[in-house]
Design a protein around this motif. Structure first.
Motif, PDB file in Angstrom:
ATOM      1  N   TYR A 153       0.851  -1.200   0.000  1.00  0.00           N
ATOM      2  CA  TYR A 153       0.000   0.000   0.000  1.00  0.00           C
ATOM      3  C   TYR A 153       0.878   1.238   0.000  1.00  0.00           C
ATOM      4  O   TYR A 153       1.854   1.336   0.750  1.00  0.00           O
ATOM      5  CB  TYR A 153      -0.916   0.039   1.229  1.00  0.00           C
ATOM      6  N   THR A 154       0.529   2.189  -0.861  1.00  0.00           N
ATOM      7  CA  THR A 154       1.235   3.461  -0.938  1.00  0.00           C
ATOM      8  C   THR A 154       0.217   4.587  -1.023  1.00  0.00           C
ATOM      9  O   THR A 154      -0.700   4.531  -1.846  1.00  0.00           O
ATOM     10  CB  THR A 154       2.152   3.518  -2.184  1.00  0.00           C
ATOM     11  N   ALA A 155       0.351   5.566  -0.167  1.00  0.00           N
ATOM     12  CA  ALA A 155      -0.540   6.736  -0.234  1.00  0.00           C
ATOM     13  C   ALA A 155      -0.315   7.478  -1.540  1.00  0.00           C
ATOM     14  O   ALA A 155       0.819   7.619  -2.000  1.00  0.00           O
ATOM     15  CB  ALA A 155      -0.295   7.653   0.959  1.00  0.00           C
ATOM     16  N   SER A 156      -1.399   7.946  -2.152  1.00  0.00           N
ATOM     17  CA  SER A 156      -1.297   8.665  -3.419  1.00  0.00           C
ATOM     18  C   SER A 156      -2.533   9.515  -3.625  1.00  0.00           C
ATOM     19  O   SER A 156      -3.638   8.992  -3.778  1.00  0.00           O
ATOM     20  CB  SER A 156      -1.141   7.692  -4.592  1.00  0.00           C
ATOM     21  N   SER A 157      -2.359  10.826  -3.643  1.00  0.00           N
ATOM     22  CA  SER A 157      -3.502  11.728  -3.860  1.00  0.00           C
ATOM     23  C   SER A 157      -3.964  11.686  -5.305  1.00  0.00           C
ATOM     24  O   SER A 157      -5.017  12.215  -5.643  1.00  0.00           O
ATOM     25  CB  SER A 157      -3.109  13.165  -3.488  1.00  0.00           C
ATOM     26  N   GLN A 158      -3.182  11.064  -6.174  1.00  0.00           N
ATOM     27  CA  GLN A 158      -3.559  10.992  -7.585  1.00  0.00           C
ATOM     28  C   GLN A 158      -4.653   9.955  -7.824  1.00  0.00           C
ATOM     29  O   GLN A 158      -5.432  10.068  -8.767  1.00  0.00           O
ATOM     30  CB  GLN A 158      -2.334  10.629  -8.435  1.00  0.00           C
ATOM     31  N   TRP A 159      -4.744   8.966  -6.956  1.00  0.00           N
ATOM     32  CA  TRP A 159      -5.693   7.869  -7.174  1.00  0.00           C
ATOM     33  C   TRP A 159      -7.064   8.190  -6.608  1.00  0.00           C
ATOM     34  O   TRP A 159      -7.186   8.812  -5.561  1.00  0.00           O
ATOM     35  CB  TRP A 159      -5.173   6.589  -6.546  1.00  0.00           C
ATOM     36  N   GLU A 160      -8.087   7.709  -7.310  1.00  0.00           N
ATOM     37  CA  GLU A 160      -9.458   7.837  -6.825  1.00  0.00           C
ATOM     38  C   GLU A 160      -9.622   7.053  -5.521  1.00  0.00           C
ATOM     39  O   GLU A 160      -8.933   6.074  -5.276  1.00  0.00           O
ATOM     40  CB  GLU A 160     -10.442   7.281  -7.853  1.00  0.00           C
ATOM     41  N   LYS A 161     -10.553   7.501  -4.712  1.00  0.00           N
ATOM     42  CA  LYS A 161     -10.932   6.754  -3.518  1.00  0.00           C
ATOM     43  C   LYS A 161     -12.232   6.021  -3.840  1.00  0.00           C
ATOM     44  O   LYS A 161     -13.250   6.626  -4.090  1.00  0.00           O
ATOM     45  CB  LYS A 161     -11.140   7.679  -2.322  1.00  0.00           C
ATOM     46  N   GLU A 162     -12.174   4.685  -3.835  1.00  0.00           N
ATOM     47  CA  GLU A 162     -13.349   3.897  -4.185  1.00  0.00           C
ATOM     48  C   GLU A 162     -14.425   3.996  -3.111  1.00  0.00           C
ATOM     49  O   GLU A 162     -14.131   4.074  -1.924  1.00  0.00           O
ATOM     50  CB  GLU A 162     -12.965   2.426  -4.375  1.00  0.00           C
ATOM     51  N   GLN A 163     -15.677   4.008  -3.551  1.00  0.00           N
ATOM     52  CA  GLN A 163     -16.834   3.946  -2.653  1.00  0.00           C
ATOM     53  C   GLN A 163     -17.738   2.868  -3.224  1.00  0.00           C
ATOM     54  O   GLN A 163     -18.295   3.030  -4.300  1.00  0.00           O
ATOM     55  CB  GLN A 163     -17.559   5.298  -2.602  1.00  0.00           C
ATOM     56  N   TYR A 164     -17.874   1.773  -2.515  1.00  0.00           N
ATOM     57  CA  TYR A 164     -18.502   0.601  -3.103  1.00  0.00           C
ATOM     58  C   TYR A 164     -20.008   0.546  -2.876  1.00  0.00           C
ATOM     59  O   TYR A 164     -20.523   0.932  -1.837  1.00  0.00           O
ATOM     60  CB  TYR A 164     -17.875  -0.671  -2.540  1.00  0.00           C
ATOM     61  N   TYR A 165     -20.701  -0.007  -3.870  1.00  0.00           N
ATOM     62  CA  TYR A 165     -22.100  -0.379  -3.781  1.00  0.00           C
ATOM     63  C   TYR A 165     -23.003   0.736  -3.268  1.00  0.00           C
ATOM     64  O   TYR A 165     -23.084   1.785  -3.864  1.00  0.00           O
ATOM     65  CB  TYR A 165     -22.240  -1.672  -2.951  1.00  0.00           C
ATOM     66  N   LYS A 166     -23.648   0.547  -2.102  1.00  0.00           N
ATOM     67  CA  LYS A 166     -24.645   1.514  -1.653  1.00  0.00           C
ATOM     68  C   LYS A 166     -24.046   2.895  -1.405  1.00  0.00           C
ATOM     69  O   LYS A 166     -24.751   3.895  -1.389  1.00  0.00           O
ATOM     70  CB  LYS A 166     -25.326   1.020  -0.375  1.00  0.00           C
ATOM     71  N   ASN A 167     -22.733   2.967  -1.185  1.00  0.00           N
ATOM     72  CA  ASN A 167     -22.095   4.266  -0.946  1.00  0.00           C
ATOM     73  C   ASN A 167     -21.627   4.927  -2.238  1.00  0.00           C
ATOM     74  O   ASN A 167     -21.107   6.034  -2.202  1.00  0.00           O
ATOM     75  CB  ASN A 167     -20.899   4.098  -0.005  1.00  0.00           C
ATOM     76  N   LYS A 168     -21.781   4.246  -3.350  1.00  0.00           N
ATOM     77  CA  LYS A 168     -21.247   4.759  -4.614  1.00  0.00           C
ATOM     78  C   LYS A 168     -22.292   5.662  -5.265  1.00  0.00           C
ATOM     79  O   LYS A 168     -23.111   5.231  -6.066  1.00  0.00           O
ATOM     80  CB  LYS A 168     -20.916   3.598  -5.532  1.00  0.00           C
ATOM     81  N   THR A 169     -22.298   6.920  -4.890  1.00  0.00           N
ATOM     82  CA  THR A 169     -23.268   7.866  -5.413  1.00  0.00           C
ATOM     83  C   THR A 169     -22.561   9.153  -5.796  1.00  0.00           C
ATOM     84  O   THR A 169     -21.402   9.369  -5.463  1.00  0.00           O
ATOM     85  CB  THR A 169     -24.352   8.191  -4.370  1.00  0.00           C
ATOM     86  N   MET A 170     -23.311  10.029  -6.480  1.00  0.00           N
ATOM     87  CA  MET A 170     -22.743  11.325  -6.837  1.00  0.00           C
ATOM     88  C   MET A 170     -22.377  12.133  -5.590  1.00  0.00           C
ATOM     89  O   MET A 170     -21.461  12.945  -5.608  1.00  0.00           O
ATOM     90  CB  MET A 170     -23.744  12.116  -7.684  1.00  0.00           C
ATOM     91  N   GLY A 171     -23.126  11.894  -4.519  1.00  0.00           N
ATOM     92  CA  GLY A 171     -22.933  12.696  -3.318  1.00  0.00           C
ATOM     93  C   GLY A 171     -21.575  12.540  -2.662  1.00  0.00           C
ATOM     94  O   GLY A 171     -21.126  13.437  -1.951  1.00  0.00           O
ATOM     95  N   ASN A 172     -20.901  11.406  -2.861  1.00  0.00           N
ATOM     96  CA  ASN A 172     -19.567  11.238  -2.278  1.00  0.00           C
ATOM     97  C   ASN A 172     -18.501  11.093  -3.355  1.00  0.00           C
ATOM     98  O   ASN A 172     -17.532  10.341  -3.211  1.00  0.00           O
ATOM     99  CB  ASN A 172     -19.523  10.050  -1.308  1.00  0.00           C
ATOM    100  N   ALA A 173     -18.690  11.828  -4.443  1.00  0.00           N
ATOM    101  CA  ALA A 173     -17.733  11.797  -5.544  1.00  0.00           C
ATOM    102  C   ALA A 173     -16.352  12.274  -5.093  1.00  0.00           C
ATOM    103  O   ALA A 173     -16.222  13.093  -4.183  1.00  0.00           O
ATOM    104  CB  ALA A 173     -18.234  12.682  -6.684  1.00  0.00           C
ATOM    105  N   ASN A 174     -15.322  11.730  -5.737  1.00  0.00           N
ATOM    106  CA  ASN A 174     -13.958  12.142  -5.440  1.00  0.00           C
ATOM    107  C   ASN A 174     -13.752  13.611  -5.811  1.00  0.00           C
ATOM    108  O   ASN A 174     -14.024  14.000  -6.954  1.00  0.00           O
ATOM    109  CB  ASN A 174     -12.964  11.289  -6.233  1.00  0.00           C
ATOM    110  N   PRO A 175     -13.278  14.444  -4.881  1.00  0.00           N
ATOM    111  CA  PRO A 175     -13.031  15.854  -5.215  1.00  0.00           C
ATOM    112  C   PRO A 175     -11.853  16.001  -6.162  1.00  0.00           C
ATOM    113  O   PRO A 175     -10.810  15.362  -5.974  1.00  0.00           O
ATOM    114  CB  PRO A 175     -12.738  16.494  -3.849  1.00  0.00           C
ATOM    115  N   VAL A 176     -12.017  16.817  -7.172  1.00  0.00           N
ATOM    116  CA  VAL A 176     -10.992  17.007  -8.206  1.00  0.00           C
ATOM    117  C   VAL A 176     -10.639  18.481  -8.298  1.00  0.00           C
ATOM    118  O   VAL A 176     -11.521  19.344  -8.314  1.00  0.00           O
ATOM    119  CB  VAL A 176     -11.505  16.491  -9.571  1.00  0.00           C
ATOM    120  N   VAL A 177      -9.348  18.756  -8.375  1.00  0.00           N
ATOM    121  CA  VAL A 177      -8.838  20.111  -8.570  1.00  0.00           C
ATOM    122  C   VAL A 177      -8.448  20.259 -10.036  1.00  0.00           C
ATOM    123  O   VAL A 177      -7.875  19.342 -10.634  1.00  0.00           O
ATOM    124  CB  VAL A 177      -7.623  20.379  -7.659  1.00  0.00           C
TER     125      VAL A 177
END
Length: 379
Positions: A153-177
């Motif tokens: 495991y390596t920390a990386s701000s470049q990678w998306e943070k997965e939100q699976y199944y019931k949590n996978k909605t527009m409301g918790n989308a990965n913030p992008v700059v």
């Protein structure tokens, strides 16, 4: 184009965030080392899973063809990449030893279903939380053979943070700059990746979708855009289904939501995204011309009536004693479509009027063509 960046990222992230889901002895065996952890039997069910520290080799063995081993690991808070590696042990009696490796979240939702391909790789950014790895020998290949398992495991701000199944909605989308490169993939054919581009005001967003150099046979992705406040789907300048690098331009007011899914065989393949934004300034539209509907004469005065013009913020009123020339502006009218002229009018004399619709934009004034003139004889 992206090869150098991706190569550097791959080295930093232990070959990306790869999940080698089924590995045969064609891969280099990991030598048994002093201090290497050993699996804790029995671990045939998730409740008895062996705890697997990150970035540490664990030695296991499939004692029979139907043996199954479970391991658990925890991803820390933040964005990062996980690489699950399984390699044949160096003491195996069979060169053909193979295992099936499956990854699950804590609720036993499957995050992959790859198996049987030697050296198969898979890249994924995992959300913080607990996960399970199941290792099962492929019957006829790996009974009584040892394997070595590791979760890097390596920390990386470049990678998306997965939100699976019931949590996978527009409301918790990965913030992008804007103007920053981000990386992701679809872990299953029903996976959807959401990104939220944070913006102020109205912008034209230029959104780039780039397929990683490691993708030999691209599938087809689907990219959709939504208004973050209303979740209304926005129009883009290109089709939404793609199989190669593409760039879209989308106009939005406030934040923009981007949804990425698969149209065909895009799961497990790395993509990159990058957005830039330009403040949108709506073009100033000239007003349409108006026409004088009527003029009513009064005692030493005249009232001019005209039709409302589209996009007009006001009107100029002109007067002359000659129908063809000599017109002078006598009034600027806003908020109404008539004007009563009481300026030095002489009884029994004929006057000619014209009206010009105008639109103010800052310090500029846009004008339409003048209306046709209309005459009136003063009482």
């Amino acid at each position: 184009m992206l090869r150098e960046k991706v190569t550097k990222l791959t080295k930093l992230l232990f070959a990306g965030a790869t999940m080698a889901l089924c590995v045969a002895t064609v891969n280099p065996a990991v030598q048994v080392q002093a201090g290497m952890l050993e699996e804790s039997e029995p671990n045939e069910v998730p409740a008895n899973a062996t705890s697997l520290p990150l970035n540490t080799w664990m030695r296991g063995i499939t004692v029979k063809g139907s043996d199954t081993d479970y391991y658990s690991f925890i991803i820390p808070e933040g964005n990062g990449c996980a690489q699950v590696e399984l390699r044949s042990g160096d003491d195996n009696p069979k060169d053909s030893a193979k295992w099936r490796v499956d990854l699950y979240d804590v609720d036993r939702n499957p995050l992959n279903n790859f198996a049987g391909n030697s050296g198969k790789s898979y890249v994924l950014g995992l959300a913080p939380g607990k996960y399970l790895v199941k290792v099962k020998s492929i019957i006829g290949y790996a009974p009584q053979c040892s394997y070595n398992l590791r979760v890097n495991y390596t920390a990386s701000s470049q990678w998306e943070k997965e939100q699976y199944y019931k949590n996978k909605t527009m409301g918790n989308a990965n913030p992008v700059v804007v103007n920053k490169l981000y990386t992701g993939n679809l872990y299953r054919n029903f996976d959807k990746d959401y990104y939220r581009i944070r913006l102020n005001g109205t912008n034209n967003v230029i959104f780039k979708f780039m397929i990683d150099d490691s993708v030999d046979v691209p599938g087809r992705w689907r990219v959709d855009f939504y208004d973050a406040k209303t979740f209304k789907r926005l129009k883009a300048n290109k089709n939404n289904s793609i199989s190669a690098n593409e760039t879209w331009t989308v106009r939005c007011t406030g934040d923009l939501i981007v949804k990425i899914g698969t149209s065909s065989n895009a799961e497990g393949k790395i993509y990159h995204i990058q957005a830039s934004a330009k403040t949108y300034k709506a073009p100033v539209v000239k007003p349409t011309a108006t026409t004088i509907s009527s003029i009513k004469a009064g005692k030493r005065q005249a009232t001019v009536y005209w039709r409302k013009a589209n996009n007009a913020t006001g009107y100029y009123v002109y007067r002359s004693t000659n129908s063809k020339s000599g017109y002078k502006k006598i009034a600027t009218v806003t908020g109404k479509t008539y004007y009563t002229d009481k300026k030095s009018l002489t009884s029994k004399k004929t006057y000619y009027y014209k009206v010009v619709s105008i639109r103010k934009s800052g310090s500029k004034v846009l004008t339409a063509k003048s209306s046709a003139c209309k005459s009136v004889k003063i009482k």
